[in-house]
Design an enzyme around this catalytic site. Structure first.
Site, short mmCIF file in Angstrom:
data_model
loop_
_atom_site.label_atom_id
_atom_site.label_comp_id
_atom_site.label_asym_id
_atom_site.label_seq_id
_atom_site.Cartn_x
_atom_site.Cartn_y
_atom_site.Cartn_z
N ARG A 58 -25.15 -70.77 -10.02
CA ARG A 58 -23.73 -70.82 -10.45
C ARG A 58 -23.61 -71.59 -11.77
NH1 ARG A 58 -20.26 -74.57 -9.02
NH2 ARG A 58 -21.15 -74.93 -6.98
N TYR A 111 -4.48 -55.59 -21.90
CA TYR A 111 -4.95 -55.07 -20.61
C TYR A 111 -3.98 -55.58 -19.52
CZ TYR A 111 -8.30 -54.19 -16.87
OH TYR A 111 -8.94 -53.73 -15.74
N ASP A 183 -9.54 -60.78 -27.30
CA ASP A 183 -10.21 -59.85 -26.39
C ASP A 183 -10.79 -58.74 -27.27
OD1 ASP A 183 -10.94 -57.79 -24.66
OD2 ASP A 183 -9.36 -58.24 -23.21
N LYS A 208 -17.40 -52.54 -20.00
CA LYS A 208 -17.08 -51.44 -20.90
C LYS A 208 -18.24 -51.19 -21.87
CE LYS A 208 -13.38 -52.00 -18.51
NZ LYS A 208 -12.23 -52.78 -18.93
C1 LIG Z 1 -11.39 -53.81 -18.43
C2 LIG Z 1 -10.77 -54.79 -19.34
C3 LIG Z 1 -10.59 -56.13 -18.97
C4 LIG Z 1 -10.94 -56.64 -17.59
O1 LIG Z 1 -12.30 -56.54 -17.32
P1 LIG Z 1 -12.94 -56.33 -15.86
O2 LIG Z 1 -14.38 -56.30 -16.14
O3 LIG Z 1 -12.39 -55.06 -15.31
O4 LIG Z 1 -12.50 -57.50 -15.04
C5 LIG Z 1 -10.05 -56.99 -19.90
N1 LIG Z 1 -9.69 -56.56 -21.14
C6 LIG Z 1 -9.84 -55.28 -21.52
C7 LIG Z 1 -9.41 -54.86 -22.89
C8 LIG Z 1 -10.38 -54.36 -20.64
O5 LIG Z 1 -10.51 -53.08 -21.03
#
Ligand SMILES: *Cc1c(COP(=O)(O)O)cnc(C)c1O
Length: 393
Positions: A58, A111, A183, A208
């Site tokens: 962790r 998101y 982000d 992604k």
């Molecule tokens: C998918 C996504 C998230 C969240 O990510 P997870 O891996 O699904 O928890 C945050 N920001 C953006 C732009 C995303 O596409």
């Protein structure tokens, strides 16, 4: 090997790798929850931070560390913190940088759950947020308050595909004593490096583009300086949002081909967006590689390419969009994005269903908007697929 002087594709292949005693060419999966101390003094030194090493997964693990170092190097930061999911990174960031009664300014079309986390949960601790169109820096400036601690920008944003000026947002945040977090999921570190433009923290859903193969969920954060890095790492460890070694292994494997995948997918996206824009049944196309996109010139300045996310609306609105989604055969009807396979989805009823209609309108996307994440298939096949599906509309 120190890879900071190399080109980005070389860094994608070699970053973060330190050979172990076996000479393994790829980073092995250190599937161990805990690590033995040589003796009591060694254990104490590790806990005191006087010696480098591993204690408990962790807190840190060699496979996870390789991924953290690799992405931190790509993003030009002091270090990385891998998390269980992208939302694990977002929640760690909020928990670390906000406090009771703090205020945050955020891109309105973030998101969905990044917004829901504040509205449903952090609001219970008195945290307030203003959701504004950060692609307009005046709106961002006007939303800043004396108690603003954090400016949170998603660019390009999801699904409205708005582009925010990262350097401009950084100077507004810093002039007012706030930090800027970006982000960077839609661009990936291959196309955009927010820390170089003045951001303090950059985060990704590695689910992604970074992993790119639709087989794990995960997240990562990179901080520009050591102090913020230590703070956020402490929060991640204490909240238990850590990544797992097997997850990290898969992400490291995906990361090596990030450049190849992104280049190919964005070439396809450019062709598909141009084809869609000329189609008589299509009302509008939002792809930042089109000169018709309001963020096109800014994207050209702050990104290396335009990526592979397209949002479009059909003349027949929501009903026509539904018909299209039900009739595509090569594209898969599913949420998520940034993988080798093309995905199609409907933000208003799926990824952004938790937002009110007013909030969606204010964030700049209509109920009829369809989101299309271009994969690495042949663009001609994807166009033929869209063409046959549009015939049914
Ligand atoms: C998918 C996504 C998230 C969240 O990510 P997870 O891996 O699904 O928890 C945050 N920001 C953006 C732009 C995303 O596409």
């Amino acid at each position: 090997m120190r890879t900071t002087e190399l080109g980005i594709n070389s860094r994608l292949v070699h970053g973060g790798y330190h050979p172990d005693a076996t000479g393994a060419v790829t980073v092995p999966i250190y599937q161990s929850s805990t690590f033995a101390f040589r003796n009591a003094a060694h254990g104490a030194a590790l806990f005191a931070g006087e010696e480098e090493g591993y204690i408990y997964t962790r807190i840190g693990n060699p496979t996870i560390r390789a991924l953290e170092e690799s992405v931190a190097e790509l993003e030009n930061g002091a270090g990385g913190i891998a998390t269980s999911s992208g939302l694990g990174a977002v929640s760690t960031l909020y928990m670390g940088l906000l406090e009771c009664s703090a205020h945050m300014v955020s891109t309105a079309s973030v998101y969905g759950p990044s917004r829901g986390l504040i509205e449903k949960h952090f609001s219970r601790f008195g945290v307030e947020a203003s959701f504004v169109d950060t692609s307009n820096l005046d709106s961002l400036l006007q939303a800043i308050r004396p108690d603003t601690r954090l400016v949170y920008v998603e660019t390009p944003s999801n699904p409205a595909m708005q582009v925010t000026d990262i350097a401009g947002a950084a100077s507004i945040a810093h002039d007012h004593g706030a930090l800027l977090a970006v982000d960077n999921t839609f661009a990936s570190p291959y196309l955009q490096q927010p820390l170089k433009l003045g951001a303090d923290v950059v985060l990704h859903s590695v689910t992604k583009f970074i992993n790119g193969h639709a087989d794990i969920v995960g997240g990562i954060m990179v901080a520009k300086d050591d102090e913020v890095l230590r703070l956020l790492r402490g929060v991640m460890v204490d909240m238990g949002c850590n990544m797992d070694p097997h997850q990290a292994f898969l992400v490291l494997r995906g990361l090596k081909t990030l450049g190849l995948r992104v280049e190919r997918a964005q070439a396809g996206a450019q062709a598909i967006a141009q084809w869609l824009e000329a189609h008589p049944k299509v009302e509008s196309v939002r792809y930042i590689g089109l000169s018709s996109h309001p963020g096109h010139d800014l994207a050209k300045r702050q990104m290396r390419g335009f990526g592979s996310m397209i949002a479009f609306e059909l003349k027949g609105g929501l009903e026509a969009g539904r018909q299209l989604m039900n009739n595509v055969k090569l594209a898969t009807l599913a949420v998520s994005l940034g993988g080798v396979e093309t995905l199609i989805e409907h933000p208003a009823s799926m990824t952004h269903a938790s937002m009110s209609k007013e909030a969606r309108d204010a964030a700049g996307f209509a109920d009829g908007l369809v989101r299309y994440s271009v994969g690495i298939e042949d663009a001609d096949d994807l166009i033929a697929d869209l063409e046959q599906a549009l015939e049914t509309v």
